[in-house]
Design a protein around this motif. Structure first.
Motif, PDB file in Angstrom:
ATOM      1  N   ILE A 197    -107.694  22.257  30.910  1.00 16.43           N
ATOM      2  CA  ILE A 197    -106.447  22.320  30.153  1.00 16.43           C
ATOM      3  C   ILE A 197    -105.958  23.759  30.183  1.00 16.43           C
ATOM      4  CG2 ILE A 197    -105.291  21.830  27.966  1.00 16.43           C
ATOM      5  CD1 ILE A 197    -107.903  20.201  27.251  1.00 16.43           C
ATOM      6  N   LEU A 198    -104.753  23.959  30.667  1.00 21.30           N
ATOM      7  CA  LEU A 198    -104.187  25.300  30.772  1.00 21.30           C
ATOM      8  C   LEU A 198    -102.870  25.359  30.016  1.00 21.30           C
ATOM      9  CD1 LEU A 198    -104.547  28.118  32.105  1.00 21.30           C
ATOM     10  CD2 LEU A 198    -103.179  27.262  34.019  1.00 21.30           C
ATOM     11  N   PHE A 199    -102.799  26.256  29.046  1.00 19.98           N
ATOM     12  CA  PHE A 199    -101.559  26.499  28.304  1.00 19.98           C
ATOM     13  C   PHE A 199    -100.869  27.698  28.940  1.00 19.98           C
ATOM     14  CE2 PHE A 199    -104.434  24.313  25.477  1.00 19.98           C
ATOM     15  CZ  PHE A 199    -103.628  23.377  24.845  1.00 19.98           C
ATOM     16  N   ALA A 200     -99.609  27.541  29.296  1.00 15.90           N
ATOM     17  CA  ALA A 200     -98.965  28.580  30.101  1.00 15.90           C
ATOM     18  C   ALA A 200     -97.500  28.759  29.747  1.00 15.90           C
ATOM     19  CB  ALA A 200     -99.083  28.232  31.585  1.00 15.90           C
ATOM     20  N   THR A 201     -97.026  29.988  29.893  1.00 12.32           N
ATOM     21  CA  THR A 201     -95.586  30.245  29.875  1.00 12.32           C
ATOM     22  C   THR A 201     -95.108  30.072  31.318  1.00 12.32           C
ATOM     23  OG1 THR A 201     -95.943  32.620  30.229  1.00 12.32           O
ATOM     24  CG2 THR A 201     -95.743  31.863  27.941  1.00 12.32           C
ATOM     25  N   ASP A 202     -93.839  30.318  31.560  1.00 13.34           N
ATOM     26  CA  ASP A 202     -93.298  30.086  32.901  1.00 13.34           C
ATOM     27  C   ASP A 202     -93.826  31.052  33.958  1.00 13.34           C
ATOM     28  OD1 ASP A 202     -91.684  27.764  32.800  1.00 13.34           O
ATOM     29  OD2 ASP A 202     -90.203  28.848  31.612  1.00 13.34           O
ATOM     30  N   VAL A 203     -94.672  32.005  33.547  1.00 16.41           N
ATOM     31  CA  VAL A 203     -95.298  32.876  34.544  1.00 16.41           C
ATOM     32  C   VAL A 203     -96.109  32.039  35.531  1.00 16.41           C
ATOM     33  CG1 VAL A 203     -97.452  33.305  33.278  1.00 16.41           C
ATOM     34  CG2 VAL A 203     -96.582  35.035  34.838  1.00 16.41           C
ATOM     35  N   ALA A 204     -96.538  30.836  35.091  1.00 15.89           N
ATOM     36  CA  ALA A 204     -97.344  29.978  35.957  1.00 15.89           C
ATOM     37  C   ALA A 204     -96.554  28.830  36.560  1.00 15.89           C
ATOM     38  CB  ALA A 204     -98.538  29.422  35.170  1.00 15.89           C
ATOM     39  N   ALA A 205     -95.260  28.771  36.244  1.00 18.94           N
ATOM     40  CA  ALA A 205     -94.465  27.626  36.700  1.00 18.94           C
ATOM     41  C   ALA A 205     -94.205  27.667  38.194  1.00 18.94           C
ATOM     42  CB  ALA A 205     -93.139  27.579  35.946  1.00 18.94           C
ATOM     43  N   ARG A 206     -94.055  28.857  38.737  1.00 20.41           N
ATOM     44  CA  ARG A 206     -93.743  28.986  40.163  1.00 20.41           C
ATOM     45  C   ARG A 206     -94.952  29.522  40.924  1.00 20.41           C
ATOM     46  NH1 ARG A 206     -87.994  28.985  40.878  1.00 20.41           N
ATOM     47  NH2 ARG A 206     -86.930  28.919  38.872  1.00 20.41           N
ATOM     48  N   GLY A 207     -95.192  28.924  42.055  1.00 23.24           N
ATOM     49  CA  GLY A 207     -96.260  29.419  42.916  1.00 23.24           C
ATOM     50  C   GLY A 207     -97.659  29.026  42.489  1.00 23.24           C
ATOM     51  N   LEU A 208     -97.783  28.137  41.512  1.00 26.22           N
ATOM     52  CA  LEU A 208     -99.104  27.699  41.063  1.00 26.22           C
ATOM     53  C   LEU A 208     -99.600  26.614  42.019  1.00 26.22           C
ATOM     54  CD1 LEU A 208    -101.326  27.810  38.896  1.00 26.22           C
ATOM     55  CD2 LEU A 208    -100.079  26.043  37.652  1.00 26.22           C
TER      56      LEU A 208
ATOM     57  N   ASP B 243    -111.705  25.771  19.925  1.00 28.65           N
ATOM     58  CA  ASP B 243    -112.581  25.634  18.762  1.00 28.65           C
ATOM     59  C   ASP B 243    -113.052  24.200  18.570  1.00 28.65           C
ATOM     60  OD1 ASP B 243    -112.350  28.326  18.210  1.00 28.65           O
ATOM     61  OD2 ASP B 243    -110.782  28.087  16.690  1.00 28.65           O
ATOM     62  N   GLU B 244    -112.309  23.254  19.133  1.00 33.61           N
ATOM     63  CA  GLU B 244    -112.708  21.848  19.061  1.00 33.61           C
ATOM     64  C   GLU B 244    -113.631  21.464  20.214  1.00 33.61           C
ATOM     65  OE1 GLU B 244    -109.481  19.127  18.577  1.00 33.61           O
ATOM     66  OE2 GLU B 244    -108.543  20.292  16.975  1.00 33.61           O
ATOM     67  N   GLY B 245    -113.972  22.448  21.033  1.00 31.27           N
ATOM     68  CA  GLY B 245    -114.910  22.196  22.122  1.00 31.27           C
ATOM     69  C   GLY B 245    -114.278  21.762  23.429  1.00 31.27           C
ATOM     70  N   MET B 246    -112.967  21.949  23.573  1.00 30.46           N
ATOM     71  CA  MET B 246    -112.302  21.545  24.809  1.00 30.46           C
ATOM     72  C   MET B 246    -112.280  22.690  25.814  1.00 30.46           C
ATOM     73  SD  MET B 246    -109.150  19.187  23.479  1.00 30.46           S
ATOM     74  CE  MET B 246    -109.356  18.109  22.058  1.00 30.46           C
ATOM     75  N   GLN B 247    -112.372  22.323  27.085  1.00 27.79           N
ATOM     76  CA  GLN B 247    -112.363  23.315  28.162  1.00 27.79           C
ATOM     77  C   GLN B 247    -110.929  23.729  28.450  1.00 27.79           C
ATOM     78  OE1 GLN B 247    -114.350  20.416  30.734  1.00 27.79           O
ATOM     79  NE2 GLN B 247    -115.957  21.910  31.088  1.00 27.79           N
ATOM     80  N   CYS B 248    -110.515  24.856  27.902  1.00 25.38           N
ATOM     81  CA  CYS B 248    -109.123  25.258  28.054  1.00 25.38           C
ATOM     82  C   CYS B 248    -108.989  26.778  28.039  1.00 25.38           C
ATOM     83  CB  CYS B 248    -108.266  24.653  26.932  1.00 25.38           C
ATOM     84  SG  CYS B 248    -108.690  25.256  25.280  1.00 25.38           S
ATOM     85  N   ASP B 249    -107.795  27.241  28.407  1.00 15.80           N
ATOM     86  CA  ASP B 249    -107.474  28.670  28.349  1.00 15.80           C
ATOM     87  C   ASP B 249    -105.960  28.807  28.376  1.00 15.80           C
ATOM     88  OD1 ASP B 249    -107.760  31.443  28.267  1.00 15.80           O
ATOM     89  OD2 ASP B 249    -109.444  31.412  29.694  1.00 15.80           O
ATOM     90  N   SER B 250    -105.490  30.032  28.226  1.00 12.24           N
ATOM     91  CA  SER B 250    -104.043  30.282  28.256  1.00 12.24           C
ATOM     92  C   SER B 250    -103.732  31.361  29.283  1.00 12.24           C
ATOM     93  CB  SER B 250    -103.550  30.717  26.867  1.00 12.24           C
ATOM     94  OG  SER B 250    -104.159  31.934  26.475  1.00 12.24           O
ATOM     95  N   ILE B 251    -102.516  31.285  29.815  1.00 17.82           N
ATOM     96  CA  ILE B 251    -102.093  32.269  30.811  1.00 17.82           C
ATOM     97  C   ILE B 251    -100.629  32.622  30.562  1.00 17.82           C
ATOM     98  CG2 ILE B 251    -101.532  30.457  32.487  1.00 17.82           C
ATOM     99  CD1 ILE B 251    -102.368  32.421  34.688  1.00 17.82           C
TER     100      ILE B 251
END
Length: 199
Positions: A80-91, A49-57
Motif C-alpha cells: 500500500i503506497l500513499f502518494a502525492t502526484d510526485v508519483a503519478a507520472r513515470g511510476l 500502526d494497524e500492522g499493514m505493509q505501507c509507506d508514503s511518498i
C-alpha cells in the motif's frame, strides 16, 4: 480499467478508504493518491500502526528515500503506497491492482484532467486488469462535468449522485443570476439617489 466514482462527504473518506483496503487480498497492490504531504504521512502511519505493509511518498522525501520506498513497493515488501502526484507520472510498477484517488486532483488549465488520467493509468498495465476508485465530494463539483465525459468515453458507469451535482450547480447558477439581476437594478437606483442627495 474498471472505474468507480463514489460521491461522499469529506469526513467519510478515511472510513471508506480503510474499508476498501482491509477488504483486499494480500496479493493486491494499491496506490492511494492524496493532495497533501501531511495527509499522506498521517494516514500511512495510521495503517502502519494497524500492522499493514505501507509507506508514503511525496516531494519532501529525499531521492534515496523515494527510490527505497518504490523498490520496496515493486518487490511487494509493501503493498500500500500513499502518494502525492510526485508519483503519478513515470511510476513503472506493472502489478498495481487498485488505484484510489482519495483527493480528486485540482486541474490546472484546460488539460487538468490529465492528472487524473495519469493517476488511474498506474493500474491495468501490461494487459492486466485493474480497478480505479475515485472519492468525489461537493468541493469537487466544478469538475463533475469533465469527469462524466471521461467516464462515458471509457464506457464506465456514471453514478446518479454525480449527475445530480451538475443539475444542482446549474440550478444554483440560474437562481444566482435571477437574484443578482434584481439586486443590481435596485442597487443602481438606490446608489444614484444617495449620490444626488449627498452632493
Amino acid at each position: 480499467i474498471e472505474q468507480t466514482v463514489l460521491v461522499m462527504k469529506e469526513s467519510d473518506k478515511f472510513k471508506k478508504c480503510h474499508e476498501i483496503i482491509t477488504s483486499l487480498s494480500l496479493k493486491d497492490k494499491v496506490i492511494v493518491f492524496m493532495s497533501t504531504k501531511r495527509s499522506c504521512d498521517s494516514i500511512a502511519n495510521t495503517f502502519w500502526d494497524e500492522g499493514m505493509q505501507c509507506d508514503s511518498i511525496h516531494g519532501d522525501k529525499n531521492q534515496w528515500q523515494r527510490t527505497s520506498i518504490l523498490n520496496a513497493f515493486k518487490s511487494s515488501q509493501i503493498r500500500i503506497l500513499f502518494a502525492t502526484d510526485v508519483a503519478a507520472r513515470g511510476l513503472d510498477v506493472v502489478d498495481i491492482t487498485h488505484v484510489i484517488c482519495y483527493d480528486f486532483p485540482k486541474p490546472k488549465g484546460e488539460g487538468g484532467i490529465e492528472d487524473f488520467v495519469h493517476r488511474i493509468g498506474r493500474t491495468a498495465r501490461g494487459n492486466r486488469k485493474g480497478k480505479a476508485i475515485t472519492f468525489f465530494t461537493k468541493d469537487n463539483s466544478k469538475h463533475a462535468n469533465t469527469l462524466i465525459e471521461l467516464l462515458k468515453r471509457a464506457k464506465q458507469n456514471v453514478p446518479d449522485e454525480l449527475k445530480a451535482m451538475i443539475e444542482n450547480r446549474n440550478d444554483a447558477r440560474n437562481n444566482s443570476g435571477r437574484r443578482g439581476g434584481r439586486g443590481r437594478r435596485g442597487g443602481r437606483g438606490r446608489g444614484g439617489s444617495r449620490g444626488r442627495g449627498g452632493s
